[in-house]
Design a protein around this motif. Sequence first.
Motif, PDB file in Angstrom:
ATOM      1  N   ARG A   1      -8.269   8.428   3.355  1.00 45.00           N
ATOM      2  CA  ARG A   1      -7.541   8.202   2.111  1.00 45.00           C
ATOM      3  C   ARG A   1      -6.088   7.789   2.340  1.00 45.00           C
ATOM      4  O   ARG A   1      -5.433   7.274   1.425  1.00 45.00           O
ATOM      5  CB  ARG A   1      -7.591   9.478   1.260  1.00 45.00           C
ATOM      6  N   SER A   2      -5.588   7.991   3.551  1.00 43.18           N
ATOM      7  CA  SER A   2      -4.183   7.673   3.823  1.00 43.18           C
ATOM      8  C   SER A   2      -3.956   6.188   4.071  1.00 43.18           C
ATOM      9  O   SER A   2      -2.816   5.746   4.179  1.00 43.18           O
ATOM     10  CB  SER A   2      -3.693   8.468   5.046  1.00 43.18           C
ATOM     11  N   TYR A   3      -5.035   5.397   4.149  1.00 39.10           N
ATOM     12  CA  TYR A   3      -4.900   3.962   4.398  1.00 39.10           C
ATOM     13  C   TYR A   3      -4.723   3.199   3.086  1.00 39.10           C
ATOM     14  O   TYR A   3      -5.218   3.617   2.034  1.00 39.10           O
ATOM     15  CB  TYR A   3      -6.121   3.424   5.138  1.00 39.10           C
ATOM     16  N   SER A   4      -4.048   2.075   3.158  1.00 40.47           N
ATOM     17  CA  SER A   4      -3.825   1.231   1.981  1.00 40.47           C
ATOM     18  C   SER A   4      -5.012   0.284   1.797  1.00 40.47           C
ATOM     19  O   SER A   4      -4.926  -0.917   2.086  1.00 40.47           O
ATOM     20  CB  SER A   4      -2.522   0.443   2.136  1.00 40.47           C
ATOM     21  N   TRP A   5      -6.115   0.821   1.297  1.00 44.37           N
ATOM     22  CA  TRP A   5      -7.330   0.023   1.119  1.00 44.37           C
ATOM     23  C   TRP A   5      -7.130  -1.061   0.065  1.00 44.37           C
ATOM     24  O   TRP A   5      -7.686  -2.153   0.163  1.00 44.37           O
ATOM     25  CB  TRP A   5      -8.498   0.930   0.745  1.00 44.37           C
ATOM     26  N   GLY A   6      -6.324  -0.745  -0.962  1.00 37.85           N
ATOM     27  CA  GLY A   6      -6.075  -1.740  -1.994  1.00 37.85           C
ATOM     28  C   GLY A   6      -5.394  -2.983  -1.453  1.00 37.85           C
ATOM     29  O   GLY A   6      -5.718  -4.111  -1.847  1.00 37.85           O
ATOM     30  N   SER A   7      -4.451  -2.800  -0.529  1.00 37.59           N
ATOM     31  CA  SER A   7      -3.762  -3.942   0.075  1.00 37.59           C
ATOM     32  C   SER A   7      -4.735  -4.798   0.883  1.00 37.59           C
ATOM     33  O   SER A   7      -4.667  -6.028   0.851  1.00 37.59           O
ATOM     34  CB  SER A   7      -2.626  -3.446   0.976  1.00 37.59           C
ATOM     35  N   ALA A   8      -5.635  -4.142   1.613  1.00 37.43           N
ATOM     36  CA  ALA A   8      -6.613  -4.878   2.419  1.00 37.43           C
ATOM     37  C   ALA A   8      -7.556  -5.684   1.530  1.00 37.43           C
ATOM     38  O   ALA A   8      -7.892  -6.835   1.836  1.00 37.43           O
ATOM     39  CB  ALA A   8      -7.398  -3.913   3.296  1.00 37.43           C
ATOM     40  N   VAL A   9      -7.993  -5.070   0.429  1.00 37.16           N
ATOM     41  CA  VAL A   9      -8.895  -5.762  -0.499  1.00 37.16           C
ATOM     42  C   VAL A   9      -8.209  -6.985  -1.101  1.00 37.16           C
ATOM     43  O   VAL A   9      -8.797  -8.073  -1.169  1.00 37.16           O
ATOM     44  CB  VAL A   9      -9.357  -4.801  -1.614  1.00 37.16           C
ATOM     45  N   LEU A  10      -6.955  -6.840  -1.528  1.00 30.05           N
ATOM     46  CA  LEU A  10      -6.236  -7.961  -2.133  1.00 30.05           C
ATOM     47  C   LEU A  10      -5.991  -9.071  -1.113  1.00 30.05           C
ATOM     48  O   LEU A  10      -6.165 -10.261  -1.422  1.00 30.05           O
ATOM     49  CB  LEU A  10      -4.907  -7.484  -2.712  1.00 30.05           C
ATOM     50  N   ALA A  11      -5.604  -8.713   0.106  1.00 30.44           N
ATOM     51  CA  ALA A  11      -5.374  -9.718   1.147  1.00 30.44           C
ATOM     52  C   ALA A  11      -6.660 -10.480   1.457  1.00 30.44           C
ATOM     53  O   ALA A  11      -6.650 -11.706   1.646  1.00 30.44           O
ATOM     54  CB  ALA A  11      -4.830  -9.047   2.411  1.00 30.44           C
ATOM     55  N   PHE A  12      -7.767  -9.755   1.521  1.00 28.21           N
ATOM     56  CA  PHE A  12      -9.058 -10.386   1.802  1.00 28.21           C
ATOM     57  C   PHE A  12      -9.452 -11.329   0.669  1.00 28.21           C
ATOM     58  O   PHE A  12      -9.957 -12.431   0.902  1.00 28.21           O
ATOM     59  CB  PHE A  12     -10.129  -9.310   1.999  1.00 28.21           C
ATOM     60  N   LEU A  13      -9.213 -10.898  -0.581  1.00 26.89           N
ATOM     61  CA  LEU A  13      -9.526 -11.752  -1.731  1.00 26.89           C
ATOM     62  C   LEU A  13      -8.680 -13.015  -1.708  1.00 26.89           C
ATOM     63  O   LEU A  13      -9.193 -14.126  -1.929  1.00 26.89           O
ATOM     64  CB  LEU A  13      -9.283 -10.981  -3.022  1.00 26.89           C
ATOM     65  N   TYR A  14      -7.380 -12.881  -1.428  1.00 29.50           N
ATOM     66  CA  TYR A  14      -6.505 -14.051  -1.342  1.00 29.50           C
ATOM     67  C   TYR A  14      -7.004 -15.018  -0.262  1.00 29.50           C
ATOM     68  O   TYR A  14      -7.024 -16.234  -0.462  1.00 29.50           O
ATOM     69  CB  TYR A  14      -5.072 -13.620  -1.014  1.00 29.50           C
TER      70      TYR A  14
END
Length: 230
Positions: A157-170
């Motif tokens: 839970r300490s990882y920024s999963w939201g950032s990874a998802v957005l970067a992957f989508l971009y």
Amino acid sequence: MGFYGVLMCGSRRYDNHLITALVERWRHETHTFHFRCGEATITLQDISIIWGLPIDGEPIIGIDVSHRVEEWQHICLNLLGFTPLTSHFKGGHLSITALYEYCMAARIDDNSPDIDVVKYTHCVALMIIGGIMVPDYQGESVRLIFLQLLRDIERIRSYSWGSAVLAFLYRELCNATRIEKAIISGPLFILQVWVWSRITFVNLDMNGLSLIVPQNEFEKNISYAPYGAR
């Protein structure tokens, strides 16, 4: 782990025409959609609100190590609790079908040892990551590099999963704009929900479109659910 919001949102069939229209309006120089009324784009705030994923914390990084199939099988036995067949591997990817079949056959209850529960949870997490959050073109396999991030279940839970998802989508939107590309992968479901909520006239019929099928009394109370589920 912070993935429950993704589960609660469920999954729906993609509106291919809508996704294609968005790709045609995507500018890779600015990572924005160009509409007649101006520019707009899905942001970290949208990822957090729609899916409830954490957007603060450690970055999602790792070393993509190349292993032989026998080595991957040993790693999967230690971290996932079962040994996938050789045919379930393709390079550094593991078939999501293998994970699903194992989870359906496994018996986890209140009396299960903690280590078995953790391994089962690793399998579920990989299915969520590879099937919804960062899927490939077919959505049939998941990169085993994510196992490095799942080793310590208290740290996930300490990882920024939201950032990874957005970067992957971009990245996938940028790749899809190339003239030789005919397909697109990535977390397109969250993009579709974003469009439904932001450009409401394209959503012609939301009647009966419940994104959640409550399985028990606990899940029937969705007041705490992320926006995508509500």
